[in-house]
Design a protein around this motif. Structure first.
Motif, PDB file in Angstrom:
ATOM      1  N   ARG A  62      49.464 -56.383  58.530  1.00 31.71           N
ATOM      2  CA  ARG A  62      48.717 -57.443  58.251  1.00 31.71           C
ATOM      3  C   ARG A  62      48.886 -58.175  56.727  1.00 31.71           C
ATOM      4  NH1 ARG A  62      43.256 -54.673  60.388  1.00 31.71           N
ATOM      5  NH2 ARG A  62      42.106 -56.606  59.163  1.00 31.71           N
ATOM      6  N   LYS A  63      49.806 -58.656  56.750  1.00 32.05           N
ATOM      7  CA  LYS A  63      50.563 -58.867  55.292  1.00 32.05           C
ATOM      8  C   LYS A  63      49.756 -59.852  54.425  1.00 32.05           C
ATOM      9  CE  LYS A  63      54.978 -58.655  55.343  1.00 32.05           C
ATOM     10  NZ  LYS A  63      55.067 -57.391  54.509  1.00 32.05           N
ATOM     11  N   ASP A  64      49.459 -60.828  54.879  1.00 30.71           N
ATOM     12  CA  ASP A  64      48.510 -61.952  54.282  1.00 30.71           C
ATOM     13  C   ASP A  64      47.321 -61.207  53.690  1.00 30.71           C
ATOM     14  OD1 ASP A  64      50.442 -63.723  54.749  1.00 30.71           O
ATOM     15  OD2 ASP A  64      49.484 -64.692  56.602  1.00 30.71           O
ATOM     16  N   GLU A  65      46.674 -60.400  54.608  1.00 29.44           N
ATOM     17  CA  GLU A  65      45.098 -59.795  54.048  1.00 29.44           C
ATOM     18  C   GLU A  65      45.632 -58.935  52.880  1.00 29.44           C
ATOM     19  OE1 GLU A  65      42.419 -58.599  57.042  1.00 29.44           O
ATOM     20  OE2 GLU A  65      43.889 -59.061  58.300  1.00 29.44           O
ATOM     21  N   ALA A  66      46.741 -58.122  53.196  1.00 31.16           N
ATOM     22  CA  ALA A  66      47.224 -57.229  52.222  1.00 31.16           C
ATOM     23  C   ALA A  66      47.537 -57.808  50.852  1.00 31.16           C
ATOM     24  CB  ALA A  66      48.401 -56.568  52.767  1.00 31.16           C
ATOM     25  N   TYR A  67      48.053 -58.658  50.687  1.00 32.23           N
ATOM     26  CA  TYR A  67      48.346 -59.654  49.313  1.00 32.23           C
ATOM     27  C   TYR A  67      47.055 -60.040  48.687  1.00 32.23           C
ATOM     28  CZ  TYR A  67      53.404 -59.587  49.025  1.00 32.23           C
ATOM     29  OH  TYR A  67      54.593 -59.114  48.761  1.00 32.23           O
ATOM     30  N   GLU A  68      46.243 -60.305  49.595  1.00 35.34           N
ATOM     31  CA  GLU A  68      44.864 -60.947  49.147  1.00 35.34           C
ATOM     32  C   GLU A  68      44.122 -59.807  48.537  1.00 35.34           C
ATOM     33  OE1 GLU A  68      40.865 -62.749  50.820  1.00 35.34           O
ATOM     34  OE2 GLU A  68      42.572 -62.883  52.122  1.00 35.34           O
ATOM     35  N   TYR A  69      44.262 -58.670  49.284  1.00 32.08           N
ATOM     36  CA  TYR A  69      43.296 -57.444  48.525  1.00 32.08           C
ATOM     37  C   TYR A  69      43.954 -56.922  47.130  1.00 32.08           C
ATOM     38  CZ  TYR A  69      39.741 -57.078  52.179  1.00 32.08           C
ATOM     39  OH  TYR A  69      38.652 -57.155  53.258  1.00 32.08           O
ATOM     40  N   VAL A  70      45.296 -56.666  47.385  1.00 31.85           N
ATOM     41  CA  VAL A  70      45.928 -56.096  46.217  1.00 31.85           C
ATOM     42  C   VAL A  70      45.768 -57.097  44.931  1.00 31.85           C
ATOM     43  CG1 VAL A  70      48.059 -55.636  45.525  1.00 31.85           C
ATOM     44  CG2 VAL A  70      47.456 -54.806  47.547  1.00 31.85           C
ATOM     45  N   ARG A  71      45.765 -58.456  45.080  1.00 35.32           N
ATOM     46  CA  ARG A  71      45.686 -59.226  44.031  1.00 35.32           C
ATOM     47  C   ARG A  71      44.366 -59.459  43.567  1.00 35.32           C
ATOM     48  NH1 ARG A  71      49.644 -63.662  47.030  1.00 35.32           N
ATOM     49  NH2 ARG A  71      51.689 -63.059  46.021  1.00 35.32           N
ATOM     50  N   ARG A  72      43.191 -59.189  44.494  1.00 41.04           N
ATOM     51  CA  ARG A  72      42.061 -59.118  44.207  1.00 41.04           C
ATOM     52  C   ARG A  72      41.534 -57.841  43.207  1.00 41.04           C
ATOM     53  NH1 ARG A  72      37.917 -58.861  48.816  1.00 41.04           N
ATOM     54  NH2 ARG A  72      36.258 -58.010  47.744  1.00 41.04           N
ATOM     55  N   GLY A  73      42.104 -56.887  43.714  1.00 40.05           N
ATOM     56  CA  GLY A  73      42.143 -55.712  43.146  1.00 40.05           C
ATOM     57  C   GLY A  73      42.503 -55.568  41.637  1.00 40.05           C
ATOM     58  N   LEU A  74      43.701 -56.315  41.440  1.00 37.60           N
ATOM     59  CA  LEU A  74      44.559 -56.229  40.138  1.00 37.60           C
ATOM     60  C   LEU A  74      43.907 -57.007  39.135  1.00 37.60           C
ATOM     61  CD1 LEU A  74      47.126 -55.380  39.107  1.00 37.60           C
ATOM     62  CD2 LEU A  74      48.339 -57.244  39.852  1.00 37.60           C
ATOM     63  N   ARG A  75      43.103 -58.147  39.677  1.00 37.60           N
ATOM     64  CA  ARG A  75      42.210 -59.087  38.820  1.00 37.60           C
ATOM     65  C   ARG A  75      41.098 -58.505  38.303  1.00 37.60           C
ATOM     66  NH1 ARG A  75      43.627 -63.344  42.717  1.00 37.60           N
ATOM     67  NH2 ARG A  75      41.664 -62.830  43.874  1.00 37.60           N
ATOM     68  N   ASN A  76      40.664 -57.405  39.184  1.00 38.92           N
ATOM     69  CA  ASN A  76      39.446 -57.032  38.845  1.00 38.92           C
ATOM     70  C   ASN A  76      39.871 -55.564  37.731  1.00 38.92           C
ATOM     71  OD1 ASN A  76      37.941 -58.493  40.284  1.00 38.92           O
ATOM     72  ND2 ASN A  76      38.039 -57.060  42.019  1.00 38.92           N
ATOM     73  N   ASP A  77      40.930 -55.158  37.830  1.00 45.09           N
ATOM     74  CA  ASP A  77      41.343 -53.986  37.045  1.00 45.09           C
ATOM     75  C   ASP A  77      43.055 -54.105  36.531  1.00 45.09           C
ATOM     76  OD1 ASP A  77      41.466 -51.575  35.559  1.00 45.09           O
ATOM     77  OD2 ASP A  77      40.773 -50.372  37.376  1.00 45.09           O
ATOM     78  N   LEU A  78      42.893 -54.879  35.474  1.00 42.26           N
ATOM     79  CA  LEU A  78      44.397 -55.256  35.317  1.00 42.26           C
ATOM     80  C   LEU A  78      44.970 -53.895  34.427  1.00 42.26           C
ATOM     81  CD1 LEU A  78      44.205 -58.873  33.879  1.00 42.26           C
ATOM     82  CD2 LEU A  78      45.874 -57.963  35.586  1.00 42.26           C
ATOM     83  N   LYS A  79      44.263 -53.018  33.784  1.00 44.08           N
ATOM     84  CA  LYS A  79      44.765 -51.981  33.052  1.00 44.08           C
ATOM     85  C   LYS A  79      45.090 -50.852  33.995  1.00 44.08           C
ATOM     86  CE  LYS A  79      43.019 -53.266  28.491  1.00 44.08           C
ATOM     87  NZ  LYS A  79      42.004 -52.941  27.403  1.00 44.08           N
ATOM     88  N   SER A  80      44.892 -50.889  35.513  1.00 46.91           N
ATOM     89  CA  SER A  80      44.901 -49.673  36.215  1.00 46.91           C
ATOM     90  C   SER A  80      46.338 -49.559  36.577  1.00 46.91           C
ATOM     91  CB  SER A  80      44.050 -50.110  37.488  1.00 46.91           C
ATOM     92  OG  SER A  80      44.758 -49.072  38.495  1.00 46.91           O
ATOM     93  N   PRO A  81      47.111 -48.320  36.281  1.00 39.64           N
ATOM     94  CA  PRO A  81      48.371 -48.071  36.867  1.00 39.64           C
ATOM     95  C   PRO A  81      48.584 -47.985  38.195  1.00 39.64           C
ATOM     96  CG  PRO A  81      47.461 -46.186  35.733  1.00 39.64           C
ATOM     97  CD  PRO A  81      46.493 -47.306  35.370  1.00 39.64           C
ATOM     98  N   VAL A  82      47.377 -47.673  39.163  1.00 37.02           N
ATOM     99  CA  VAL A  82      47.498 -47.715  40.602  1.00 37.02           C
ATOM    100  C   VAL A  82      47.599 -48.967  41.101  1.00 37.02           C
ATOM    101  CG1 VAL A  82      45.787 -47.070  42.474  1.00 37.02           C
ATOM    102  CG2 VAL A  82      46.265 -45.549  40.498  1.00 37.02           C
ATOM    103  N   CYS A  83      46.786 -49.909  40.575  1.00 37.38           N
ATOM    104  CA  CYS A  83      47.062 -51.375  40.937  1.00 37.38           C
ATOM    105  C   CYS A  83      48.237 -51.911  40.916  1.00 37.38           C
ATOM    106  CB  CYS A  83      45.684 -52.273  40.558  1.00 37.38           C
ATOM    107  SG  CYS A  83      44.136 -51.923  40.540  1.00 37.38           S
ATOM    108  N   TRP A  84      48.890 -51.797  39.518  1.00 41.88           N
ATOM    109  CA  TRP A  84      50.195 -52.279  39.252  1.00 41.88           C
ATOM    110  C   TRP A  84      51.223 -51.519  40.373  1.00 41.88           C
ATOM    111  CZ3 TRP A  84      51.200 -56.505  37.400  1.00 41.88           C
ATOM    112  CH2 TRP A  84      50.530 -57.203  36.565  1.00 41.88           C
ATOM    113  N   HIS A  85      51.019 -50.200  40.430  1.00 40.02           N
ATOM    114  CA  HIS A  85      51.845 -49.529  41.426  1.00 40.02           C
ATOM    115  C   HIS A  85      52.013 -49.883  42.869  1.00 40.02           C
ATOM    116  CE1 HIS A  85      53.674 -45.335  42.771  1.00 40.02           C
ATOM    117  NE2 HIS A  85      54.379 -46.252  42.892  1.00 40.02           N
ATOM    118  N   VAL A  86      50.615 -50.171  43.242  1.00 40.22           N
ATOM    119  CA  VAL A  86      50.558 -50.700  44.728  1.00 40.22           C
ATOM    120  C   VAL A  86      51.068 -52.031  44.922  1.00 40.22           C
ATOM    121  CG1 VAL A  86      48.544 -51.647  46.206  1.00 40.22           C
ATOM    122  CG2 VAL A  86      48.600 -49.281  45.333  1.00 40.22           C
ATOM    123  N   TYR A  87      50.931 -52.922  43.760  1.00 40.56           N
ATOM    124  CA  TYR A  87      51.370 -54.189  43.900  1.00 40.56           C
ATOM    125  C   TYR A  87      53.069 -54.240  43.896  1.00 40.56           C
ATOM    126  CZ  TYR A  87      51.717 -59.250  43.182  1.00 40.56           C
ATOM    127  OH  TYR A  87      52.036 -60.631  43.412  1.00 40.56           O
ATOM    128  N   GLY A  88      53.428 -53.252  43.290  1.00 42.19           N
ATOM    129  CA  GLY A  88      55.100 -53.146  43.178  1.00 42.19           C
ATOM    130  C   GLY A  88      55.647 -52.793  44.529  1.00 42.19           C
TER     131      GLY A  88
END
Length: 862
Positions: A62-88
């Motif tokens: 479910r790629k479209d939903e995946a990108y939506e959730y990951v970007r939302r998570g990154l916007r809510n926590d830009l300093k999280s290494p987990v969010c950046w790692h997951v986006y990578g």
């Protein structure tokens, strides 16, 4: 670094369970735990949980939903290494490696010593060949985990790949002395051989040899020790020791050609007679070995060659060795050797037919009946190689009459017809051979290849379907198996039949295979470190770096570039909409016929639609099964479907052609065709400096090439027309660089000089020279036409005559219908078997007229 938005103990335990579910590929359970956290209003926007939910959804496709959730998570926590790692990780699953590297670097800003992120970053850096970045990342991993084997090996390899051999060797030495303790196993052996490889690549052969001798008791691969040490002895010019090593290796394998060649080098033999005497010794020492007997023939001179080849031919014919001619074909470069072989083979056939012996001597041993068969077989191939089609057919027909059940005979007969320019008869004989053994995959593939060269793509697909997966179209299964020989041949067949979209589709499929092969190396970066297959790993990396220099890619790129250039010159028109027939003015009988025809067409369309639906269901089931086998790995990005009609109507055909050209400019720079194709593209794009670069590179490779001469003339004419409008700096560079090639001559002068020389050079040179003269001086069209249509030119071939004929039909020499007919008639006398010069009624037999693909040119290469 602690997370910027920490969870309470209960939710934190759930988050850890999400991580465990992801690692164990329990994605549905992971989504349940994420839902439990996110359903709490206090943590509904928790960045790391949203990111992990997106990563889990990506694994479920479910790629479209995946990108939506990951970007939302990154916007809510830009300093999280987990969010950046997951986006990578998400970007990596879509093969967007550059973007993934940026994400990992952002993650490391907030958590500099995260081992997992550093490992993932190092894998992407080696995949993208960012060797400096890879070295820095491996250094950080080494400092964080100095006790792990992979840390040492990766750190050493980063220096090796950068060419710092001394540092790489120092790291490997330190690792071996400080970390490696007995007992020694295969992995330790591979490490030692890898270290030895590093020393050898640094040019320190003495040191590498000492290292090999010092640790030979710890190395499992004893053969590699001997071969490598022998190579080092030759590099160091210690010929006596090298001689001993290769003599031992020959006792181990007397059929290895390289060992004989290295031993000749070690003995410093230069005189051909001395080398022949050397092989004579090993013929006696290894009486059953073929290699010394065959190598002896290459070096032997007359009259000793006669005795040796007589012995070799008798042995091969007595034993019935089918590839005997292929084995000896390289000797035909020497005309005297070819004549000697012909003399013996005719003598054998004459004597075997009369008395069953190779010679007429009274004490000659009688040979088995099969000896005559293999003599016929050899003679047919011999005369085919000499382009004496009549005699070749005479001998192969005699062989078939002798033993009509031998498949090889029908294959050779088909090859003879192919070389004679009759691809239809060629594939019919291959079809006959295939019918004699339907379980032989080689004959099946060979028959399909001949069908493609005859232009019968659908028949070739049906032939291949006998060995492809049931229920799936053969073309799809062949594409899935990366069967590039079929796709390159099919692309060429479609190009000849002017089905431009289909040709481009096949070319793009081959291009995608090469991209997939480059992507597939990703898994080996960690695997080879773990398994210590380091020499093979370095070989893999170096192979991937030059992957698109492979002949399959060159062929598909050439087809694609030629088709795109043709589509640029002659864009396809939009297909007109079909209109309903006028039924009001039709007679009742005609109307009835029309209605019946429409009903039949509708039934046929429904049947085809139902069949296509069944195929699609099976295809989806197959893909689903494959995804289950992959155990939930992130789904690969879906590539755009290749639609022939869309490809043939590309908005920017020159840009599409450049995509195929770019890898060739780097990896195929040693082939003049690469630079000639580059010139053709840049000439149409009117890029003067790039045209200059292409011509200069081609000139360095072959200044007398016929096509290059035409490019020079066109460039000269183009400069004459546009020189005034060029920037002064560009004009100055072109004038300076082109001076050695133009030598102050005009285009007309250059064309005149080349035309006078071309008749003595080759048929191709004459054609290019005549075209240029007709283009530059239309008044001399009759003279140019006469030169192009001469049949007494050097290197005259069927393919060359077909090119001349196509050029005449394309109007390169103006309207000349009568000349075309005369040329066809003259070529028919010269090449009586060639389909291209037969009357239309004789070109294709009645039973295959329904095939829409007609050959437009003949491919005579084997």
């Amino acid at each position: 670094m602690p997370p910027s938005n920490p969870l309470p103990p209960k939710e934190n335990a759930l988050f850890k369970r999400i991580l465990r579910c992801y690692e164990h590929k329990q994605y549905k359970n992971g989504l349940k735990f994420a839902k439990q956290i996110l359903s709490n209003p206090k943590f509904a926007e928790h960045g790391e949980t949203l990111a992990m939910k997106g990563l889990t959804l990506n694994c479920l496709g479910r790629k479209d939903e995946a990108y939506e959730y990951v970007r939302r998570g990154l916007r809510n926590d830009l300093k999280s290494p987990v969010c950046w790692h997951v986006y990578g990780l998400l970007q990596r699953s879509d093969k967007k490696y550059d973007e993934a590297i940026k994400c990992y670097r952002n993650a490391l800003k907030w958590e500099k010593e995260n081992i997992q992120i550093l490992r993932d970053l190092s894998l992407l850096q080696i995949q993208m060949r960012d060797l400096e970045g890879y070295k820095d990342t491996r250094y950080q991993l080494f400092m964080l985990r100095p006790t792990q084997r992979a840390s040492w090996i990766g750190f050493a390899m980063s220096y090796h790949l950068l060419g710092d051999f001394e540092m790489a060797n120092s790291i490997l030495d330190a690792f071996r002395t400080n970390q490696m303790k007995g007992p020694y196993d295969y992995e330790h052996s591979e490490l030692l051989l890898y270290q030895n490889m590093v020393l050898a690549e640094s040019g320190q052969y003495e040191r590498a040899l000492h290292h090999l001798q010092k640790f030979q008791s710890q190395i499992s691969d004893k053969l590699s020790i001997k071969e490598t040490s022998g190579e080092y002895y030759l590099k160091l010019k210690r010929y006596k020791e090298g001689e001993t090593v290769y003599e031992d290796l020959l006792k181990r394998n007397p059929e290895n050609v390289m060992y004989y060649q290295k031993l000749v080098e070690a003995k410093q033999l230069r005189d051909p007679d001395a080398i022949v005497a050397f092989y004579e010794v090993y013929k006696k020492e290894f009486p059953k070995a073929i290699a010394p007997r065959r190598l002896q023939l290459t070096e032997a001179r007359m009259p000793s060659f006669e005795r040796l080849v007589d012995e070799y031919l008798r042995h091969g014919l007595h034993k019935g060795i089918p590839p005997l001619f292929v084995d000896l074909r390289s000797l035909y470069a020497d005309e005297s050797k070819a004549e000697t072989i012909e003399k013996f083979i005719i003598q054998y056939i004459e004597n075997l037919s009369k008395s069953g012996t190779f010679s007429s001597e009274p004490d000659e041993v009688k040979q088995p009946a099969s000896a005559l068969l293999w003599a016929y077989y050899f003679a047919a191939q011999h005369y085919d190689h000499k382009q004496d089609t009549d005699r070749a057919l005479h001998y192969i027909e005699a062989a078939i009459e002798h033993t009509p059940t031998l498949i090889e005979l029908f294959i050779v007969k088909g090859r003879i017809y192919k070389h004679a320019g009759d691809p239809v008869s060629a594939y019919k004989w291959l079809e006959e051979a295939q019918a004699m053994d339907t379980a032989d995959r080689y004959v099946n593939s060979k028959c399909a290849r001949y069908m493609l060269r005859a232009g019968h793509v659908k028949r070739a697909e049906e032939m291949c379907s006998k060995f492809t997966r049931e229920g799936v179209p053969a073309t799809e299964n062949l594409n899935e198996m990366q069967c590039m020989w079929f796709q390159t041949e099919a692309a060429a067949a479609y190009q000849r039949s002017q089905q431009w979209g289909e040709a481009l589709k096949k070319a793009h499929e081959v291009d995608r295979h090469f991209s997939e092969i480059m992507e597939d190396q990703f898994d080996f970066h960690s695997y080879c470190m773990r398994k210590m297959t380091l020499r093979s790993y370095v070989g893999l990396l170096r192979l991937e770096d030059v992957l698109r220099s492979h002949p399959f890619y060159f062929r598909c790129a050439r087809v694609a570039i030629q088709v795109y250039l043709r589509l640029y010159a002659h864009p396809l028109q939009d297909v007109p909409q079909t209109t309903e027939p006028d039924t009001e003015n039709l007679a009742p009988s005609e109307l009835k016929k029309l209605r019946n025809k429409q009903r039949k067409a509708k039934r046929k369309a429904e049947q085809e639609s139902a069949l296509a639906a069944q195929v699609q269901v099976k295809r989806e089931q197959h893909h689903k099964a494959r995804q289950q086998q992959e155990q939930g790995d992130p789904e690969a990005p879906q590539l755009d479907e290749l639609i022939p009609d869309k490809l043939a109507r590309a908005e920017d055909p020159l840009e599409q052609a450049l995509k195929f050209l770019q890898p060739l400019r780097t990896l195929g720079a040693d082939r003049i065709d690469t630079h000639l194709m580059a010139f053709e593209i840049y000439f149409r794009k009117e890029k003067p400096l790039l045209m200059l670069q292409s011509i200069k590179r081609a000139w360095r490779l072959d200044s007398s090439h016929s096509h290059l001469h035409d490019c020079l003339l066109r460039f000269r004419s183009w400069l004459d027309d546009t020189h005034a409008s060029l920037p002064p700096s560009v004009a100055a560079v072109i004038d300076t660089e082109m001076r050695p090639m133009f030598q102050g001559r005009s285009a007309q002068t250059m064309a005149q000089e080349y035309m006078q020389q071309s008749a003595e050079r080759s048929q191709l040179a004459a054609l290019w020279g005549a075209r240029a003269m007709r283009r530059l001086q239309p008044a001399r069209a009759p003279e140019a036409l006469k030169l192009a249509t001469r049949l007494d030119l050097p290197d005259l071939s069927i393919q060359g005559c077909v090119e001349v004929l196509e050029s005449l039909r394309d109007g390169d020499f103006g309207p000349c219908e009568k000349d075309i007919e005369e040329y066809i008639e003259a070529c028919r006398v010269k090449f009586p078997y060639a389909n291209a010069f037969k009357p239309p009624a004789e070109q294709v037999p009645d039973h295959i007229i329904e095939d829409p693909l007609q050959p437009k040119e003949i491919t005579v290469n084997n």
